[in-house]
Every structure is written in C-alpha cells, then in structure tokens.
Design a protein around this motif. Structure first.
Motif, mmCIF file in Angstrom:
data_model
loop_
_atom_site.group_PDB
_atom_site.id
_atom_site.type_symbol
_atom_site.label_atom_id
_atom_site.label_comp_id
_atom_site.label_asym_id
_atom_site.label_seq_id
_atom_site.Cartn_x
_atom_site.Cartn_y
_atom_site.Cartn_z
ATOM 1 N N LEU A 202 -11.138 -16.946 -5.896
ATOM 2 C CA LEU A 202 -11.164 -15.322 -5.322
ATOM 3 C C LEU A 202 -12.031 -15.803 -3.677
ATOM 4 O O LEU A 202 -11.901 -14.784 -3.687
ATOM 5 C CB LEU A 202 -12.472 -15.382 -6.290
ATOM 6 N N PHE A 203 -12.606 -16.852 -3.336
ATOM 7 C CA PHE A 203 -12.670 -16.909 -1.796
ATOM 8 C C PHE A 203 -11.950 -16.853 -0.496
ATOM 9 O O PHE A 203 -12.311 -17.342 0.144
ATOM 10 C CB PHE A 203 -13.647 -18.220 -1.208
ATOM 11 N N ILE A 204 -10.717 -17.663 -1.573
ATOM 12 C CA ILE A 204 -9.492 -17.427 -0.441
ATOM 13 C C ILE A 204 -8.918 -15.668 -0.489
ATOM 14 O O ILE A 204 -8.842 -15.385 0.269
ATOM 15 C CB ILE A 204 -8.580 -18.345 -1.203
ATOM 16 N N VAL A 205 -8.742 -15.136 -1.696
ATOM 17 C CA VAL A 205 -7.836 -14.247 -1.750
ATOM 18 C C VAL A 205 -8.431 -13.138 -1.447
ATOM 19 O O VAL A 205 -7.774 -11.740 -0.903
ATOM 20 C CB VAL A 205 -7.222 -13.517 -3.133
ATOM 21 N N ALA A 206 -9.692 -12.806 -2.033
ATOM 22 C CA ALA A 206 -10.676 -12.029 -1.511
ATOM 23 C C ALA A 206 -10.574 -11.811 0.504
ATOM 24 O O ALA A 206 -10.608 -10.720 0.327
ATOM 25 C CB ALA A 206 -11.493 -11.517 -2.419
ATOM 26 N N PRO A 207 -11.413 -12.367 0.437
ATOM 27 C CA PRO A 207 -11.240 -12.541 2.218
ATOM 28 C C PRO A 207 -10.039 -11.743 2.658
ATOM 29 O O PRO A 207 -9.570 -10.659 3.819
ATOM 30 C CB PRO A 207 -12.016 -13.798 2.666
ATOM 31 N N LEU A 208 -8.950 -12.905 2.597
ATOM 32 C CA LEU A 208 -8.153 -12.796 2.894
ATOM 33 C C LEU A 208 -7.030 -10.805 2.400
ATOM 34 O O LEU A 208 -6.740 -10.302 3.829
ATOM 35 C CB LEU A 208 -6.472 -12.719 2.283
ATOM 36 N N THR A 209 -7.829 -10.768 1.845
ATOM 37 C CA THR A 209 -7.532 -8.784 1.080
ATOM 38 C C THR A 209 -8.463 -8.087 1.853
ATOM 39 O O THR A 209 -7.667 -7.273 2.988
ATOM 40 C CB THR A 209 -7.732 -8.385 -0.069
ATOM 41 N N GLY A 210 -9.514 -8.440 2.072
ATOM 42 C CA GLY A 210 -10.203 -7.753 2.920
ATOM 43 C C GLY A 210 -9.930 -7.465 4.273
ATOM 44 O O GLY A 210 -9.618 -6.701 5.648
ATOM 45 N N GLY A 211 -9.645 -8.967 5.202
ATOM 46 C CA GLY A 211 -8.452 -9.352 6.285
ATOM 47 C C GLY A 211 -7.504 -8.074 7.123
ATOM 48 O O GLY A 211 -7.026 -7.966 8.330
ATOM 49 N N LEU A 212 -6.841 -8.071 5.680
ATOM 50 C CA LEU A 212 -5.236 -7.727 5.886
ATOM 51 C C LEU A 212 -5.959 -6.075 5.507
ATOM 52 O O LEU A 212 -5.602 -4.820 6.440
ATOM 53 C CB LEU A 212 -4.311 -7.679 4.650
ATOM 54 N N ALA A 213 -6.491 -5.402 4.592
ATOM 55 C CA ALA A 213 -6.973 -3.926 5.498
ATOM 56 C C ALA A 213 -7.943 -3.783 6.603
ATOM 57 O O ALA A 213 -7.145 -2.486 6.985
ATOM 58 C CB ALA A 213 -7.904 -3.567 4.021
ATOM 59 N N SER A 214 -8.450 -4.287 6.655
ATOM 60 C CA SER A 214 -8.660 -4.006 8.246
ATOM 61 C C SER A 214 -8.073 -4.201 9.215
ATOM 62 O O SER A 214 -8.246 -3.635 10.207
ATOM 63 C CB SER A 214 -10.135 -5.402 8.713
ATOM 64 N N ALA A 215 -6.170 -4.964 9.618
ATOM 65 C CA ALA A 215 -6.296 -4.855 10.324
ATOM 66 C C ALA A 215 -5.058 -3.607 10.105
ATOM 67 O O ALA A 215 -4.854 -2.648 11.929
ATOM 68 C CB ALA A 215 -4.815 -6.114 9.861
ATOM 69 N N ILE A 216 -4.630 -3.497 8.580
ATOM 70 C CA ILE A 216 -4.485 -2.270 8.374
ATOM 71 C C ILE A 216 -4.884 -1.046 9.036
ATOM 72 O O ILE A 216 -4.272 0.235 10.079
ATOM 73 C CB ILE A 216 -4.151 -2.085 7.228
ATOM 74 N N VAL A 217 -5.493 -0.852 9.089
ATOM 75 C CA VAL A 217 -7.496 0.477 9.046
ATOM 76 C C VAL A 217 -7.448 0.338 11.022
ATOM 77 O O VAL A 217 -6.872 1.530 11.687
ATOM 78 C CB VAL A 217 -8.290 0.196 8.349
ATOM 79 N N TRP A 218 -7.557 -0.837 11.688
ATOM 80 C CA TRP A 218 -7.729 -0.618 13.167
ATOM 81 C C TRP A 218 -6.559 -0.637 13.837
ATOM 82 O O TRP A 218 -6.230 -0.053 14.610
ATOM 83 C CB TRP A 218 -7.961 -2.464 13.183
#
Length: 229
Positions: A202-218
C-alpha cells in the motif's frame, strides 16, 4: 553518477532523521498526541529542507520515487534518469534504515517500532490508501510547482517543499504514520518485517498513484496557464 549518489545520500538522511525521530521520541499511542506528531512532522520536513539546500543543485533533491515519477510523467526528466533515481533512492532508504536498526540494536528506544515503519489498523485499509494517495498528490503537486523553471519558487523551493511535508505529516501520521514516499517505507519495512512487510504494498502503490495523478494535473494546469499568456 553524482546525481544518483546525491539522491541516495539525501534519501538516507531523510529516513534516518525522520524515522529516527519517531523511534527515539517516545511511545506512540493509537491516536498520537499533538506534540509527538508535530515533532516527527518537523523532523521529516527539516530533513527535506536540509537536503534540498545540500544536494538540490546537483540532483534536484527528489529523494522520493513519487516525486521522480511525477517529474518523469510531466516531462521534467528522461526515463533512464528516472529509473536510476528511484533505484538509488531505495538504496538510500535501506541504508538509512540500516543505520537506525544498528542504533536501536545497540541501545534502548521508546518508539512504537524498531525502524519507524508505516502501518494501518486492520480494517482501515481504504482509509489508509486514500490518505496516502491524496497527501502524496498534494505533496508532489507542490514539488512540481515549486521547482518549475518558469513558475517555481526559485531558491525558496526547498523550504516550500519541506514545510508542505510538515503539513502532510501533521494530518496523516495518526492514519498511517505517513509515507507519501515509497523509498521512505521500503527500507524500514525490510528491517521491521512481519506486518510491515505485508502492508508495504500500500505504501508503494498509493504514493505512486498520487504522484502520477499530480503529474497529470500539473501538466494540464501549467499548459493551460501558458496558453492564456
């Protein structure tokens, strides 16, 4: 090679100082007292600030695979560099955890775990996943914005990112102990074992999911801003 070694050293310091504060600051009850939470949050944030001004000019001081993924997906770096950054960040996290494990093994400690590993209460996995994904999204979005060459905070970027990490920890520590950084979680879990390993995904998948989402939004909002000028 200097950039990769810098990322390794920076992540090692982050894990050693941040997780070390959690281990040696005292016992953490189920719902952490405000003073304990604030102390650990500040330790993580100051670690980022210190490393940003120490190695930022060399590697950019990602010291977090989620930030590196965000940089890659938003076009800020190439695939080879991103992969090597992540590998060296994980190595750095393991080295920091090894030093902490040695310190704990050679003397007393009052923390909830030997290495400050992350964890969530059984039955609250959804809450933990949402928290880690959302807070990583916020953290990485700030990092992308603060370090942008045209729109960023310039020399204040390290301070901005570090203070944001403090804010994230203040809210998230009572939920998961706060990861928002796979490299921060992998090393401590390897030395902790047991439940820390079983929950590590969870502490690998969830942060990477959040990081990917932030890249898309930014990428979307920054390009839109450019078109309006």
């Amino acid at each position: 090679m200097n950039r990769y070694v810098s990322e390794m050293i920076g992540t090692m310091v982050l894990v050693l100082m941040g997780c070390g504060s959690a281990v040696f600051a005292g016992d953490m009850p189920v719902r952490s007292p405000p003073g304990w939470v604030l102390g650990v949050a500040i330790a993580f944030g100051l670690s980022v600030v210190a490393m940003a001004y120490a190695i930022g000019g060399i590697s950019g001081c990602h010291i977090n695979p989620a930030i590196t993924l965000g940089m890659y997906c938003s076009g800020g770096m190439g695939g080879k560099d991103a992969l090597l950054y992540i590998i060296f960040q994980i190595i750095g996290g393991i080295l920091g955890s090894a030093v902490l494990f040695i310190l704990v093994s050679t003397g007393p400690h009052a923390g909830p775990t030997m290495t400050g590993s992350n964890g969530f209460v059984e039955g609250e996995m959804l809450q933990a996943f949402i928290a880690e994904a959302v807070f990583t999204f916020i953290f990485v979005l700030v990092a992308l914005g603060a370090t942008d060459k045209k729109k960023g905070a310039g020399k204040l970027a390290g301070l901005v990112i570090g203070l944001t990490l403090v804010l994230v920890h203040i809210v998230c520590i009572p939920i998961t102990g706060t990861s928002v950084n796979p490299a921060r979680s992998i090393g401590p879990a390897l030395f902790e074992g047991g439940g820390a390993i079983s929950q590590l995904w969870l502490f690998i998948v969830a942060p990477l999911t959040g990081g990917l989402a932030s890249a898309i939004v930014w990428k979307a909002i920054s390009q839109h801003s450019d078109r309006q000028r």
